[in-house]
Motif scaffolding. Structure first.
Motif, PDB file in Angstrom:
ATOM      1  N   ALA A   1      -4.734 -29.771 -37.412  1.00 14.22           N
ATOM      2  CA  ALA A   1      -6.100 -29.511 -36.948  1.00 14.22           C
ATOM      3  C   ALA A   1      -6.181 -29.609 -35.427  1.00 14.22           C
ATOM      4  O   ALA A   1      -6.846 -28.793 -34.779  1.00 14.22           O
ATOM      5  CB  ALA A   1      -7.079 -30.489 -37.599  1.00 14.22           C
TER       6      ALA A   1
ATOM      7  N   LYS B   1      -6.779 -20.842 -36.181  1.00 13.94           N
ATOM      8  CA  LYS B   1      -7.514 -21.624 -37.172  1.00 13.94           C
ATOM      9  C   LYS B   1      -7.392 -21.014 -38.564  1.00 13.94           C
ATOM     10  O   LYS B   1      -7.499 -21.713 -39.565  1.00 13.94           O
ATOM     11  CB  LYS B   1      -8.986 -21.741 -36.780  1.00 13.94           C
TER      12      LYS B   1
ATOM     13  N   LYS C   1      -5.274 -24.944 -43.905  1.00 11.70           N
ATOM     14  CA  LYS C   1      -5.670 -25.029 -45.306  1.00 11.70           C
ATOM     15  C   LYS C   1      -6.153 -26.448 -45.596  1.00 11.70           C
ATOM     16  O   LYS C   1      -5.788 -27.387 -44.886  1.00 11.70           O
ATOM     17  CB  LYS C   1      -4.480 -24.764 -46.222  1.00 11.70           C
TER      18      LYS C   1
ATOM     19  N   ALA D   1      -7.417 -30.059 -46.061  1.00  9.83           N
ATOM     20  CA  ALA D   1      -8.020 -31.111 -45.239  1.00  9.83           C
ATOM     21  C   ALA D   1      -8.032 -30.757 -43.761  1.00  9.83           C
ATOM     22  O   ALA D   1      -9.000 -31.040 -43.059  1.00  9.83           O
ATOM     23  CB  ALA D   1      -7.284 -32.421 -45.454  1.00  9.83           C
ATOM     24  N   SER D   2      -6.967 -30.124 -43.275  1.00  9.55           N
ATOM     25  CA  SER D   2      -6.914 -29.805 -41.846  1.00  9.55           C
ATOM     26  C   SER D   2      -7.999 -28.803 -41.469  1.00  9.55           C
ATOM     27  O   SER D   2      -8.535 -28.851 -40.360  1.00  9.55           O
ATOM     28  CB  SER D   2      -5.527 -29.282 -41.455  1.00  9.55           C
ATOM     29  N   LYS D   3      -8.352 -27.932 -42.400  1.00 10.05           N
ATOM     30  CA  LYS D   3      -9.410 -26.938 -42.143  1.00 10.05           C
ATOM     31  C   LYS D   3     -10.766 -27.628 -41.956  1.00 10.05           C
ATOM     32  O   LYS D   3     -11.533 -27.276 -41.057  1.00 10.05           O
ATOM     33  CB  LYS D   3      -9.475 -25.956 -43.306  1.00 10.05           C
ATOM     34  N   SER D   4     -11.044 -28.628 -42.773  1.00  7.12           N
ATOM     35  CA  SER D   4     -12.320 -29.331 -42.633  1.00  7.12           C
ATOM     36  C   SER D   4     -12.291 -30.302 -41.450  1.00  7.12           C
ATOM     37  O   SER D   4     -13.307 -30.514 -40.806  1.00  7.12           O
ATOM     38  CB  SER D   4     -12.679 -30.069 -43.921  1.00  7.12           C
ATOM     39  N   MET D   5     -11.118 -30.849 -41.149  1.00  8.09           N
ATOM     40  CA  MET D   5     -10.997 -31.762 -40.005  1.00  8.09           C
ATOM     41  C   MET D   5     -11.308 -31.061 -38.687  1.00  8.09           C
ATOM     42  O   MET D   5     -11.951 -31.633 -37.814  1.00  8.09           O
ATOM     43  CB  MET D   5      -9.582 -32.350 -39.918  1.00  8.09           C
TER      44      MET D   5
ATOM     45  N   LYS E   1     -13.276 -28.708 -38.102  1.00  6.72           N
ATOM     46  CA  LYS E   1     -14.712 -28.448 -37.974  1.00  6.72           C
ATOM     47  C   LYS E   1     -15.512 -29.725 -37.723  1.00  6.72           C
ATOM     48  O   LYS E   1     -16.484 -29.716 -36.984  1.00  6.72           O
ATOM     49  CB  LYS E   1     -15.243 -27.790 -39.255  1.00  6.72           C
ATOM     50  N   SER E   2     -15.099 -30.824 -38.345  1.00 10.69           N
ATOM     51  CA  SER E   2     -15.935 -32.022 -38.335  1.00 10.69           C
ATOM     52  C   SER E   2     -15.523 -33.105 -37.345  1.00 10.69           C
ATOM     53  O   SER E   2     -16.275 -34.051 -37.153  1.00 10.69           O
ATOM     54  CB  SER E   2     -15.958 -32.631 -39.735  1.00 10.69           C
TER      55      SER E   2
END
Length: 62
Positions: free
Chosen positions: A15, A25, A29, A31-35, A37-38
């Motif tokens: 991430a 980006k 895939k 967890a790294s995808k949501s990390m 962003k957040s």
């Protein structure tokens, strides 16, 4: 905040690379995808720089 597992540390590293523009980006895939962003770059750096020695591959679910 240190990573609780090797998997979390690796996801944070991916991430962080995407946030810095080292990888696209679209390659992320899970967890790294949501990390990416957040979390801020500083938070990702703290997780990614955690030492892996002694960490489980995956954190136990609470």
């Amino acid at each position: 905040m240190p990573a609780k597992s090797k998997a979390q540390q690796k996801a944070a590293g991916a991430a962080l690379a995407a946030k810095r523009g080292d990888i696209p980006k679209s390659e992320l895939k899970g967890a790294s995808k949501s990390m990416v962003k957040s979390m801020s770059e500083k938070e990702l750096d703290e997780l990614a720089s955690t030492k892996r020695k002694g960490k489980p591959e995956h954190a136990a679910k609470d």
